[in-house]
Design a protein around this motif. Structure first.
Motif, PDB file in Angstrom:
ATOM      1  N   THR A   1     -51.750  -6.561   8.346  1.00 23.29           N
ATOM      2  CA  THR A   1     -52.477  -5.466   7.840  1.00 23.29           C
ATOM      3  C   THR A   1     -52.787  -4.767   8.787  1.00 23.29           C
ATOM      4  O   THR A   1     -54.084  -4.590   9.049  1.00 23.29           O
ATOM      5  N   ALA A   2     -51.976  -4.217   9.388  1.00 20.78           N
ATOM      6  CA  ALA A   2     -52.327  -3.167  10.645  1.00 20.78           C
ATOM      7  C   ALA A   2     -52.692  -1.932   9.902  1.00 20.78           C
ATOM      8  O   ALA A   2     -52.090  -1.201   9.091  1.00 20.78           O
ATOM      9  N   THR A   3     -53.697  -1.178  10.697  1.00 20.05           N
ATOM     10  CA  THR A   3     -54.183   0.087  10.471  1.00 20.05           C
ATOM     11  C   THR A   3     -54.591   0.797  11.560  1.00 20.05           C
ATOM     12  O   THR A   3     -54.306   0.331  12.807  1.00 20.05           O
ATOM     13  N   PRO A   4     -54.962   2.219  11.626  1.00 18.11           N
ATOM     14  CA  PRO A   4     -54.994   2.643  12.773  1.00 18.11           C
ATOM     15  C   PRO A   4     -56.200   2.216  13.656  1.00 18.11           C
ATOM     16  O   PRO A   4     -56.324   2.448  14.735  1.00 18.11           O
ATOM     17  N   SER A   5     -57.147   1.621  13.148  1.00 23.37           N
ATOM     18  CA  SER A   5     -58.149   0.878  13.877  1.00 23.37           C
ATOM     19  C   SER A   5     -58.255  -0.547  13.857  1.00 23.37           C
ATOM     20  O   SER A   5     -59.234  -1.067  14.428  1.00 23.37           O
ATOM     21  N   SER A   6     -57.374  -1.229  13.259  1.00 29.87           N
ATOM     22  CA  SER A   6     -57.521  -2.720  13.365  1.00 29.87           C
ATOM     23  C   SER A   6     -55.920  -3.462  12.989  1.00 29.87           C
ATOM     24  O   SER A   6     -55.202  -2.713  12.578  1.00 29.87           O
ATOM     25  N   VAL A   7     -56.023  -4.648  13.523  1.00 32.78           N
ATOM     26  CA  VAL A   7     -54.977  -5.427  12.865  1.00 32.78           C
ATOM     27  C   VAL A   7     -55.484  -7.107  12.929  1.00 32.78           C
ATOM     28  O   VAL A   7     -56.501  -7.500  13.466  1.00 32.78           O
ATOM     29  N   ILE A   8     -55.013  -7.804  12.161  1.00 32.20           N
ATOM     30  CA  ILE A   8     -55.244  -9.181  11.896  1.00 32.20           C
ATOM     31  C   ILE A   8     -54.229 -10.096  12.921  1.00 32.20           C
ATOM     32  O   ILE A   8     -52.887  -9.870  12.547  1.00 32.20           O
ATOM     33  N   VAL A   9     -54.687 -10.840  13.684  1.00 33.71           N
ATOM     34  CA  VAL A   9     -53.592 -11.601  14.618  1.00 33.71           C
ATOM     35  C   VAL A   9     -53.618 -13.097  13.919  1.00 33.71           C
ATOM     36  O   VAL A   9     -54.625 -13.641  14.003  1.00 33.71           O
TER      37      VAL A   9
ATOM     38  N   ARG B   1     -52.627   4.947  17.421  1.00 30.72           N
ATOM     39  CA  ARG B   1     -51.466   5.332  18.183  1.00 30.72           C
ATOM     40  C   ARG B   1     -51.790   5.032  19.590  1.00 30.72           C
ATOM     41  O   ARG B   1     -51.411   5.601  20.634  1.00 30.72           O
ATOM     42  N   THR B   2     -52.223   3.822  19.932  1.00 29.65           N
ATOM     43  CA  THR B   2     -52.515   3.060  21.459  1.00 29.65           C
ATOM     44  C   THR B   2     -52.117   1.851  21.340  1.00 29.65           C
ATOM     45  O   THR B   2     -51.848   1.084  20.661  1.00 29.65           O
ATOM     46  N   ARG B   3     -51.567   1.727  22.739  1.00 27.80           N
ATOM     47  CA  ARG B   3     -50.951   0.324  22.900  1.00 27.80           C
ATOM     48  C   ARG B   3     -51.974  -0.725  23.268  1.00 27.80           C
ATOM     49  O   ARG B   3     -52.898  -0.289  24.302  1.00 27.80           O
ATOM     50  N   TYR B   4     -52.134  -1.609  22.795  1.00 21.29           N
ATOM     51  CA  TYR B   4     -53.097  -2.799  23.119  1.00 21.29           C
ATOM     52  C   TYR B   4     -52.507  -4.140  23.740  1.00 21.29           C
ATOM     53  O   TYR B   4     -51.408  -4.527  22.997  1.00 21.29           O
ATOM     54  N   PHE B   5     -53.121  -4.467  24.734  1.00 20.46           N
ATOM     55  CA  PHE B   5     -52.211  -5.845  24.983  1.00 20.46           C
ATOM     56  C   PHE B   5     -53.419  -6.953  24.668  1.00 20.46           C
ATOM     57  O   PHE B   5     -54.344  -6.642  24.477  1.00 20.46           O
ATOM     58  N   TYR B   6     -52.810  -8.165  24.233  1.00 21.81           N
ATOM     59  CA  TYR B   6     -53.777  -9.392  23.704  1.00 21.81           C
ATOM     60  C   TYR B   6     -53.230 -10.709  24.173  1.00 21.81           C
ATOM     61  O   TYR B   6     -52.011 -10.808  24.390  1.00 21.81           O
TER      62      TYR B   6
ATOM     63  N   GLY C   1     -48.543 -17.020  31.163  1.00 21.72           N
ATOM     64  CA  GLY C   1     -47.702 -15.999  30.600  1.00 21.72           C
ATOM     65  C   GLY C   1     -48.542 -14.409  30.430  1.00 21.72           C
ATOM     66  O   GLY C   1     -49.953 -14.914  30.385  1.00 21.72           O
ATOM     67  N   PRO C   2     -48.095 -13.652  30.679  1.00 20.96           N
ATOM     68  CA  PRO C   2     -48.677 -12.554  30.473  1.00 20.96           C
ATOM     69  C   PRO C   2     -49.102 -12.186  28.768  1.00 20.96           C
ATOM     70  O   PRO C   2     -48.467 -12.552  28.155  1.00 20.96           O
ATOM     71  N   PRO C   3     -49.830 -11.165  28.514  1.00 20.70           N
ATOM     72  CA  PRO C   3     -50.243 -10.831  27.246  1.00 20.70           C
ATOM     73  C   PRO C   3     -49.136 -10.150  26.513  1.00 20.70           C
ATOM     74  O   PRO C   3     -48.249  -9.797  26.870  1.00 20.70           O
ATOM     75  N   SER C   4     -49.283 -10.435  25.208  1.00 15.96           N
ATOM     76  CA  SER C   4     -48.393  -9.687  24.237  1.00 15.96           C
ATOM     77  C   SER C   4     -49.044  -8.280  24.232  1.00 15.96           C
ATOM     78  O   SER C   4     -50.133  -7.815  24.597  1.00 15.96           O
ATOM     79  N   SER C   5     -48.309  -7.463  23.411  1.00 18.07           N
ATOM     80  CA  SER C   5     -48.778  -6.014  23.109  1.00 18.07           C
ATOM     81  C   SER C   5     -48.179  -5.593  21.798  1.00 18.07           C
ATOM     82  O   SER C   5     -47.331  -6.022  21.197  1.00 18.07           O
ATOM     83  N   PHE C   6     -49.096  -4.669  21.095  1.00 16.65           N
ATOM     84  CA  PHE C   6     -48.746  -3.912  20.220  1.00 16.65           C
ATOM     85  C   PHE C   6     -49.310  -2.400  20.048  1.00 16.65           C
ATOM     86  O   PHE C   6     -50.115  -2.014  20.863  1.00 16.65           O
ATOM     87  N   VAL C   7     -48.668  -1.656  19.232  1.00 19.47           N
ATOM     88  CA  VAL C   7     -49.277   0.024  19.077  1.00 19.47           C
ATOM     89  C   VAL C   7     -49.749   0.163  17.819  1.00 19.47           C
ATOM     90  O   VAL C   7     -49.035  -0.244  16.720  1.00 19.47           O
ATOM     91  N   THR C   8     -51.118   0.502  17.719  1.00 22.13           N
ATOM     92  CA  THR C   8     -51.679   0.733  16.350  1.00 22.13           C
ATOM     93  C   THR C   8     -50.930   2.057  15.655  1.00 22.13           C
ATOM     94  O   THR C   8     -50.534   2.685  16.395  1.00 22.13           O
ATOM     95  N   PRO C   9     -51.023   1.992  14.510  1.00 27.49           N
ATOM     96  CA  PRO C   9     -50.464   3.084  13.603  1.00 27.49           C
ATOM     97  C   PRO C   9     -51.010   4.377  13.679  1.00 27.49           C
ATOM     98  O   PRO C   9     -52.255   4.428  14.296  1.00 27.49           O
ATOM     99  N   PRO C  10     -50.199   5.401  13.539  1.00 28.01           N
ATOM    100  CA  PRO C  10     -50.655   6.767  13.895  1.00 28.01           C
ATOM    101  C   PRO C  10     -52.047   6.799  12.639  1.00 28.01           C
ATOM    102  O   PRO C  10     -52.202   6.120  11.718  1.00 28.01           O
ATOM    103  N   PRO C  11     -52.878   8.050  12.819  1.00 29.14           N
ATOM    104  CA  PRO C  11     -54.021   8.181  11.898  1.00 29.14           C
ATOM    105  C   PRO C  11     -53.363   8.450  10.429  1.00 29.14           C
ATOM    106  O   PRO C  11     -52.193   8.974  10.396  1.00 29.14           O
ATOM    107  N   THR C  12     -54.084   8.096   9.423  1.00 33.38           N
ATOM    108  CA  THR C  12     -53.256   8.266   8.255  1.00 33.38           C
ATOM    109  C   THR C  12     -53.456   9.807   7.677  1.00 33.38           C
ATOM    110  O   THR C  12     -54.324  10.441   8.061  1.00 33.38           O
ATOM    111  N   GLY C  13     -52.088  10.203   7.286  1.00 35.17           N
ATOM    112  CA  GLY C  13     -51.756  11.684   7.197  1.00 35.17           C
ATOM    113  C   GLY C  13     -51.162  12.395   8.239  1.00 35.17           C
ATOM    114  O   GLY C  13     -50.846  13.530   8.278  1.00 35.17           O
TER     115      GLY C  13
END
Length: 547
Positions: free
Chosen positions: A32-40, A84-89, A101-113
């Motif tokens: 459930t990734a959004t431009p401002s959140s994700v569930i890990v 649209r930002t890469r976060y390490f976690y 181990g080093p952290p994983s990472s993901f990129v948040t989706p772009p703004p809606t629209g």
């Protein structure tokens, strides 16, 4: 596989500053990734609290998100993120983060629209947990290279034979750990997934594993169930349906919700997906099987009336792809040439992309794809008259949406691009400008050296405003001292697909037209990467921009 190699694999141990050692037996995986959140999500072998440590610097994971409940199945919401930002976690407990181990990472989706570049990986019937599924996975990774997908659409039958927890462990979490840690997965419910779950009640293994947006947490209208749902990413609206368990009949909750959701979205692109395809003559027959007949008869009219652009399915263990269609809801013998909105191939290299109006328009045409050979493989007549392509070959689908253009490619298990098509929404909020030189290395800037990368800003030049979605331009490469290529990218080279490649020989002047989507940060940039072995000059003449 840049960024993927850092994924945390199942089986690593947690050491909580001297506390009892425990083992991560599944995950992490993103939901459930959004431009401002994700569930890990992840699983541990003993009950503990769950924490996610995150940040934009891998050496400083200063953001902490906690679920204090003791559990073996962990789902921690990571919120307050920038689009649209890469976060390490890293995952862990109140006593500390995962070690080693080093952290994983993901990129948040772009703004809606936002008309930002978006890459989608879609694959069905991959849940075989064998070398065939791994080969399809590896072919996708080789094709994607430094530009991995932003999301993964699972088209159903994700774990054979009955979608049990053990089968999911082998077929999904044991086969794709790095991918699951790096990009959100959006699954569809297949008949084999239904062997251990029930779409009507929302219970069973499938629904235990996935956290899907039944309350419109990621956009769209709330469905009230994880069996079918909607979400947004950039300027694309996605709808995922259950073609197996729930009712597919007119007036049913799913179809009522579908019509309301499609009426509510303002997105420029709509992609729908589910497991049982409305058109196929592969290992299944859409003329005779109830789920397929009803999805075509009752769901397709709702989609086409709403201007849906692309429909994806699996179930039939082949690859098939339609023309740009509208209005075929019956038996294959009732298909008429007039139902082809465009009888061409849609391939940019042959008859050119399919074209649709700028605004989302009812009955302007939809492309239907069967991508059910991600692990399983069969054959069939492959002669449905609605389908332009039919291959009994393993592979997966890579889709790039970039402003007013959608490109899709079927990447075969050996890495060959077996089918390509594009849809262009002509005149999508286009604002012409008088031909204007936006960039010229011959005036006040040095020529490009071999292998050099250089970025320049588009808004503010040639009347292109901040927030423009894309720029239409002519690109000229000249004064070349040696042969090579020049690549033009939108936005960030590390996360954006290639918009144009121009190959040249020494002394040649080469030019080409290009539509380049801009980055999603409200300003946008072009980024040029020179593959020349010598030096060259680059000229970009803008002729307009798209909203």
């Amino acid at each position: 596989m840049r960024g993927l190699g850092r994924a945390l694999l199942a089986g690593l141990s947690l050491a909580a500053h001297g506390a009892l050692a425990l083992t991560v037996t599944r995950g992490p995986y993103l939901q459930t990734a959004t431009p401002s959140s994700v569930i890990v999500c992840w699983r541990t072998d003993v009950p503990v609290d769950g924490r996610v440590f995150a940040g934009t610097n891998p050496a400083s994971l200063t953001l902490v998100f906690a679920n204090p409940s003791l559990a073996t199945e962990h789902a921690v919401a990571v919120t307050g993120l920038a689009p649209r930002t890469r976060y390490f976690y890293a995952i862990g407990t109140a006593s500390g983060a995962l070690v080693p181990g080093p952290p994983s990472s993901f990129v948040t989706p772009p703004p809606t629209g936002a008309a930002a570049p978006l890459r989608i990986w879609a694959v069905g019937d991959f849940g075989t947990a064998d070398a065939n599924a791994r080969a399809v996975r590896d072919a996708y990774l080789a094709y994607a290279g430094a530009r991995p997908a932003d999301m993964w659409l699972m088209l159903g039958d994700n774990a054979y034979v009955a979608g049990t927890d053990a089968e999911y462990q082998a077929a999904v979490f044991g086969t794709y750990p790095a991918l699951l840690a790096a990009m959100p997965v959006w699954p569809a419910f297949g008949n084999h997934d239904g062997g251990s779950a029930n779409g009507n009640t929302g219970t069973g293994v499938y629904f235990d594993l996935f956290r899907l947006p039944k309350a419109a947490e990621a956009g769209g209208v709330a469905s009230g169930t994880e069996a079918y749902y909607a979400f947004d990413a950039g300027n694309v609206h996605f709808v995922c349906l259950d073609a197996y368990d729930v009712s597919r009949l007119p007036g049913s909750p799913m179809l009522t919700w579908l019509a309301a959701d499609l009426a509510a979205t303002a997105q420029r692109w709509i992609v729908a997906y589910w497991h049982h395809p409305p058109y196929t003559k592969g290992t299944h027959d859409s003329d005779t099987e109830t789920e397929l007949v009803e999805m075509r008869q009752f769901v397709n009219p709702i989609l086409e009336a709403a201007g849906v652009d692309l429909v994806l399915g699996g179930h039939s263990h082949v690859y098939e792809r339609s023309y740009l269609l509208d209005g075929h809801y019956g038996h294959s013998t009732t298909f008429a040439p007039s139902m082809k909105k465009d009888g061409g191939t849609g391939d940019p290299a042959t008859t050119g992309p399919y074209r649709k109006p700028a605004a989302r328009t009812p009955h302007a045409g939809t492309v239907y794809v069967v991508a059910g050979s991600g692990g399983q493989l069969g054959t069939g007549a492959l002669n449905h008259p609605a389908m332009l392509r039919g291959f009994a070959e393993r592979g997966s689908l890579v889709i790039d949406v970039n402003g007013a253009r959608l490109d899709a490619r079927f990447v075969r298990v050996d890495g060959v691009v077996r089918d390509s098509f594009a849809i262009v929404k002509s005149g999508l909020g286009f604002h012409p400008v008088a031909p204007c030189r936006a960039f010229d290395t011959r005036v006040g800037a040095a020529a490009f050296a071999a292998g050099e990368t250089r970025r320049f800003v588009a808004p503010g030049v040639c009347g292109i405003p901040a927030g423009a979605g894309s720029v239409s331009a002519n690109v000229t490469v000249t004064n070349t001292s040696a042969g090579g290529t020049v690549n033009l990218y939108p936005g960030d080279l590390a996360t954006a697909p290639n918009a144009l490649t121009i190959a040249f020989r020494a002394g040649q002047t080469r030019a080409n037209n290009v539509l380049v989507g801009l980055a999603a940060d409200g300003t946008g940039t072009f980024e040029v990467a020179s593959g020349s072995t010598g030096f060259l000059d680059l000229v970009i003449d803008a002729n307009g921009w798209f909203e």
